[in-house]
Scaffold this motif. Structure first.
Motif, PDB file in Angstrom:
ATOM      1  N   ALA A 103       0.815  -1.215   0.000  1.00  0.00           N
ATOM      2  CA  ALA A 103       0.000   0.000   0.000  1.00  0.00           C
ATOM      3  C   ALA A 103       0.849   1.265   0.000  1.00  0.00           C
ATOM      4  N   LEU A 104       1.771   1.378   0.980  1.00  0.00           N
ATOM      5  CA  LEU A 104       2.535   2.614   1.155  1.00  0.00           C
ATOM      6  C   LEU A 104       4.006   2.319   1.395  1.00  0.00           C
ATOM      7  N   GLY A 105       4.846   3.288   1.043  1.00  0.00           N
ATOM      8  CA  GLY A 105       6.266   3.223   1.342  1.00  0.00           C
ATOM      9  C   GLY A 105       6.721   4.516   1.991  1.00  0.00           C
ATOM     10  N   TYR A 106       7.830   4.433   2.713  1.00  0.00           N
ATOM     11  CA  TYR A 106       8.355   5.612   3.410  1.00  0.00           C
ATOM     12  C   TYR A 106       9.876   5.554   3.430  1.00  0.00           C
ATOM     13  N   ALA A 107      10.527   6.693   3.284  1.00  0.00           N
ATOM     14  CA  ALA A 107      11.986   6.748   3.357  1.00  0.00           C
ATOM     15  C   ALA A 107      12.412   8.084   3.934  1.00  0.00           C
ATOM     16  N   ILE A 188      -0.638  10.203   8.412  1.00  0.00           N
ATOM     17  CA  ILE A 188      -1.176   9.617   9.641  1.00  0.00           C
ATOM     18  C   ILE A 188      -1.119   8.096   9.553  1.00  0.00           C
ATOM     19  N   ALA A 189      -1.425   7.551   8.381  1.00  0.00           N
ATOM     20  CA  ALA A 189      -1.399   6.095   8.208  1.00  0.00           C
ATOM     21  C   ALA A 189       0.005   5.542   8.440  1.00  0.00           C
ATOM     22  N   VAL A 190       1.017   6.201   7.886  1.00  0.00           N
ATOM     23  CA  VAL A 190       2.397   5.739   8.062  1.00  0.00           C
ATOM     24  C   VAL A 190       2.828   5.888   9.509  1.00  0.00           C
ATOM     25  N   ARG A 191       2.491   7.010  10.122  1.00  0.00           N
ATOM     26  CA  ARG A 191       2.878   7.223  11.520  1.00  0.00           C
ATOM     27  C   ARG A 191       2.277   6.160  12.430  1.00  0.00           C
ATOM     28  N   GLU A 192       0.995   5.888  12.269  1.00  0.00           N
ATOM     29  CA  GLU A 192       0.364   4.893  13.124  1.00  0.00           C
ATOM     30  C   GLU A 192       0.866   3.484  12.823  1.00  0.00           C
ATOM     31  N   GLN A 193       1.211   3.232  11.560  1.00  0.00           N
ATOM     32  CA  GLN A 193       1.777   1.936  11.209  1.00  0.00           C
ATOM     33  C   GLN A 193       3.105   1.726  11.941  1.00  0.00           C
ATOM     34  N   ILE A 194       3.970   2.734  11.893  1.00  0.00           N
ATOM     35  CA  ILE A 194       5.279   2.613  12.546  1.00  0.00           C
ATOM     36  C   ILE A 194       5.114   2.521  14.059  1.00  0.00           C
ATOM     37  N   ARG A 195       4.213   3.297  14.610  1.00  0.00           N
ATOM     38  CA  ARG A 195       4.019   3.280  16.065  1.00  0.00           C
ATOM     39  C   ARG A 195       3.481   1.943  16.562  1.00  0.00           C
ATOM     40  N   SER A 196       2.892   1.176  15.679  1.00  0.00           N
ATOM     41  CA  SER A 196       2.362  -0.129  16.105  1.00  0.00           C
ATOM     42  C   SER A 196       3.464  -1.178  16.218  1.00  0.00           C
ATOM     43  N   TRP A 197       4.642  -0.909  15.644  1.00  0.00           N
ATOM     44  CA  TRP A 197       5.718  -1.884  15.707  1.00  0.00           C
ATOM     45  C   TRP A 197       6.145  -2.107  17.153  1.00  0.00           C
ATOM     46  N   ARG A 198       6.550  -3.339  17.445  1.00  0.00           N
ATOM     47  CA  ARG A 198       6.923  -3.678  18.824  1.00  0.00           C
ATOM     48  C   ARG A 198       8.259  -4.428  18.812  1.00  0.00           C
ATOM     49  N   PHE A 199       9.143  -4.054  19.732  1.00  0.00           N
ATOM     50  CA  PHE A 199      10.484  -4.629  19.809  1.00  0.00           C
ATOM     51  C   PHE A 199      10.723  -5.216  21.202  1.00  0.00           C
ATOM     52  N   TYR A 200      11.313  -6.417  21.218  1.00  0.00           N
ATOM     53  CA  TYR A 200      11.701  -7.026  22.486  1.00  0.00           C
ATOM     54  C   TYR A 200      13.106  -7.598  22.344  1.00  0.00           C
ATOM     55  N   LEU A 301       1.738 -13.577  23.257  1.00  0.00           N
ATOM     56  CA  LEU A 301       0.298 -13.852  23.334  1.00  0.00           C
ATOM     57  C   LEU A 301      -0.508 -12.590  23.623  1.00  0.00           C
ATOM     58  N   THR A 302       0.047 -11.427  23.345  1.00  0.00           N
ATOM     59  CA  THR A 302      -0.635 -10.164  23.587  1.00  0.00           C
ATOM     60  C   THR A 302      -2.041 -10.142  22.987  1.00  0.00           C
ATOM     61  N   PRO A 303      -3.029  -9.653  23.717  1.00  0.00           N
ATOM     62  CA  PRO A 303      -4.382  -9.522  23.155  1.00  0.00           C
ATOM     63  C   PRO A 303      -4.477  -8.399  22.121  1.00  0.00           C
ATOM     64  N   ARG A 304      -3.399  -7.612  21.990  1.00  0.00           N
ATOM     65  CA  ARG A 304      -3.395  -6.508  21.028  1.00  0.00           C
ATOM     66  C   ARG A 304      -2.196  -6.686  20.097  1.00  0.00           C
ATOM     67  N   PRO A 305      -2.282  -7.576  19.114  1.00  0.00           N
ATOM     68  CA  PRO A 305      -1.129  -7.880  18.261  1.00  0.00           C
ATOM     69  C   PRO A 305      -0.673  -6.663  17.464  1.00  0.00           C
ATOM     70  N   PRO A 306       0.640  -6.457  17.352  1.00  0.00           N
ATOM     71  CA  PRO A 306       1.163  -5.328  16.565  1.00  0.00           C
ATOM     72  C   PRO A 306       1.214  -5.668  15.084  1.00  0.00           C
ATOM     73  N   GLY A 307       1.402  -4.632  14.266  1.00  0.00           N
ATOM     74  CA  GLY A 307       1.580  -4.885  12.850  1.00  0.00           C
ATOM     75  C   GLY A 307       2.889  -5.603  12.580  1.00  0.00           C
ATOM     76  N   LEU A 308       3.921  -5.241  13.351  1.00  0.00           N
ATOM     77  CA  LEU A 308       5.241  -5.849  13.201  1.00  0.00           C
ATOM     78  C   LEU A 308       5.801  -6.134  14.582  1.00  0.00           C
ATOM     79  N   LEU A 309       6.249  -7.364  14.796  1.00  0.00           N
ATOM     80  CA  LEU A 309       6.840  -7.781  16.060  1.00  0.00           C
ATOM     81  C   LEU A 309       8.276  -8.219  15.780  1.00  0.00           C
ATOM     82  N   VAL A 310       9.236  -7.587  16.472  1.00  0.00           N
ATOM     83  CA  VAL A 310      10.649  -7.861  16.236  1.00  0.00           C
ATOM     84  C   VAL A 310      11.279  -8.400  17.515  1.00  0.00           C
ATOM     85  N   LEU A 311      11.900  -9.567  17.417  1.00  0.00           N
ATOM     86  CA  LEU A 311      12.547 -10.219  18.552  1.00  0.00           C
ATOM     87  C   LEU A 311      14.038 -10.324  18.272  1.00  0.00           C
ATOM     88  N   ASN A 312      14.838  -9.817  19.191  1.00  0.00           N
ATOM     89  CA  ASN A 312      16.289  -9.877  19.037  1.00  0.00           C
ATOM     90  C   ASN A 312      16.871 -10.906  19.991  1.00  0.00           C
TER      91      ASN A 312
END
Length: 388
Positions: A103-107, A188-200, A301-312
């Motif tokens: 849908a969208l790209g950002y750089a 707004i769509a890109v900002r909210e998309q990025i803000r949904s990302w989750r890192f652990y 197992l979060t009840p609120r899954p993110p758009g992107l989940l990153v595990l290091n």
């Protein structure tokens, strides 16, 4: 879902275009650039929180994070017939980060400010260019929002460009500084998309770790990065999430064990009953590996899954026998979120690679630059950086 991640000029990531699918496993030997890829993705996420420049400062500033090799490698250098040496720079100093989906790209393109003898901030990075476009590839006809320096313009449905009167400071991202649902809904769509990302990464499990202490319990659908709200997150899963999956994840890793959350005057504490013991163990009594696995359960197992989940390196402190159970937990999470796992645990990687939706991205270094092993065999997506 993201289809492409692009980084240029960041540490060993001289120019890296990464194809993404539902479940992505990033691996490679020590020093191949796995951590740099993870850190670059976190930097990209900071654009939506107004923390990109401060995050670079914490890493030592732009000069410390830039690619330290030559701007280009000659064929003789790549063939080993000539030693690596510097060349005359043709392009400006640049650190570029971006992503694209269907849908969208950002750089975003960061560089150094123009010389100004009156300013003390000559090494403070500034935003040179920012773009949002439709579709997977940046093309002039696909541009929707375009920022050059302080000037910002948006494109309407008829393709007409309109300048935005509000200038943007050189050290701020347009993603955080401009939001107009009428003229730039894509922003707004890109900002909210990025803000949904989750890192652990690297949950603390030492004796003073927040997850070992009782905490005030409030509904916690998203586990914090430090795991301080660990007990509340587990109880939230039990009450408004998937308690069956929670019990199954514990049984899968620790047969015959059960976890519960004790509530003492509103303070929540995780307890674990193990086979053969007369009383449940409290969080402060659990082994580092057991606690870390439970923290990963709460995250995945979060009840609120993110758009992107990153595990290091989620395998840290875990016994190898726990890795198949962790792999099944990650695979289950990938049915609700796009997942990127950075790991060097062979057993975890092998288990994840058996998933139909998975893709392995193996990194290596060539003359100090990170590259994808067998890139020719992968479907590397097209990518184009915007000119300054």
């Amino acid at each position: 879902m993201l289809t492409t991640l692009a980084i240029a000029g960041y540490r060993s990531l001289r120019e890296l275009i990464v194809p993404l699918t539902t479940l992505n496993i990033v691996t490679g030997p020590n020093g191949s650039g796995k951590s740099n890829l993870y850190r670059a993705l976190r930097l990209l996420a900071e654009t939506a929180r107004g923390e990109l420049i401060p995050s670079l400062a914490r890493e030592g500033g732009l000069q410390s994070t830039l690619w330290a090799g030559p701007e280009r490698f000659s064929r003789d250098m790549l063939a080993g017939e000539q030693p690596v040496h510097g060349t005359v720079r043709k392009d400006p100093v640049s650190l570029r980060l971006g992503f694209a989906g269907d849908a969208l790209g950002y750089a975003i393109d960061l560089g150094l400010p123009p010389p100004d003898s009156t300013s003390q901030f000559q090494l403070d990075p500034v935003v040179k260019r920012e773009c949002i476009w439709s579709g997977p590839v940046l093309r002039p006809s696909a541009l929707l929002v375009d920022r050059q320096g302080a000037a910002l313009r948006t494109r309407d449905d008829e393709g007409k460009w309109t300048p935005v009167a509000q200038p943007i400071a050189s050290f701020d991202s347009m993603v955080t500084e401009f939001a107009d649902p009428k003229t730039a809904p894509e922003m707004i769509a890109v900002r909210e998309q990025i803000r949904s990302w989750r890192f652990y990464d690297h949950f603390r499990t030492d004796t003073d770790a927040p997850s070992r202490r009782p905490q005030i319990g409030t509904h916690t659908p998203v586990l914090s990065n430090d795991g301080a709200d660990f007990a509340a997150a587990l109880q939230t899963i039990r009450e408004i999430g998937n308690p069956v999956a929670l019990d199954a994840a514990i049984e899968d890793a620790f047969p015959g064990c059960r976890i519960a959350v004790a509530n003492r005057d509103g303070h929540f504490e995780v307890t674990m009953r193990q086979h053969g013991l007369l009383r449940p163990l409290k969080a402060r009594e659990l082994s580092d590996g057991t606690l870390r696995y439970l923290l990963l359960v709460a995250a995945l197992l979060t009840p609120r899954p993110p758009g992107l989940l990153v595990l290091n390196e989620p395998e840290t402190s875990l016994h190898p026998d726990l890795l198949p159970a962790l792999a099944r937990l990650i695979a289950d999470a990938s049915t609700r979120s796009q997942v990127i796992v950075v790991s060097h645990a062979t057993r975890l990687i092998a288990a994840l690679e058996r998933e139909a939706v998975s893709q392995s991205i193996v990194l290596e270094k060539q003359l100090g630059a990170t590259r994808i092993v067998g890139a020719d065999e992968l479907d590397i997506p097209a990518w184009k950086w915007s000119a300054r």
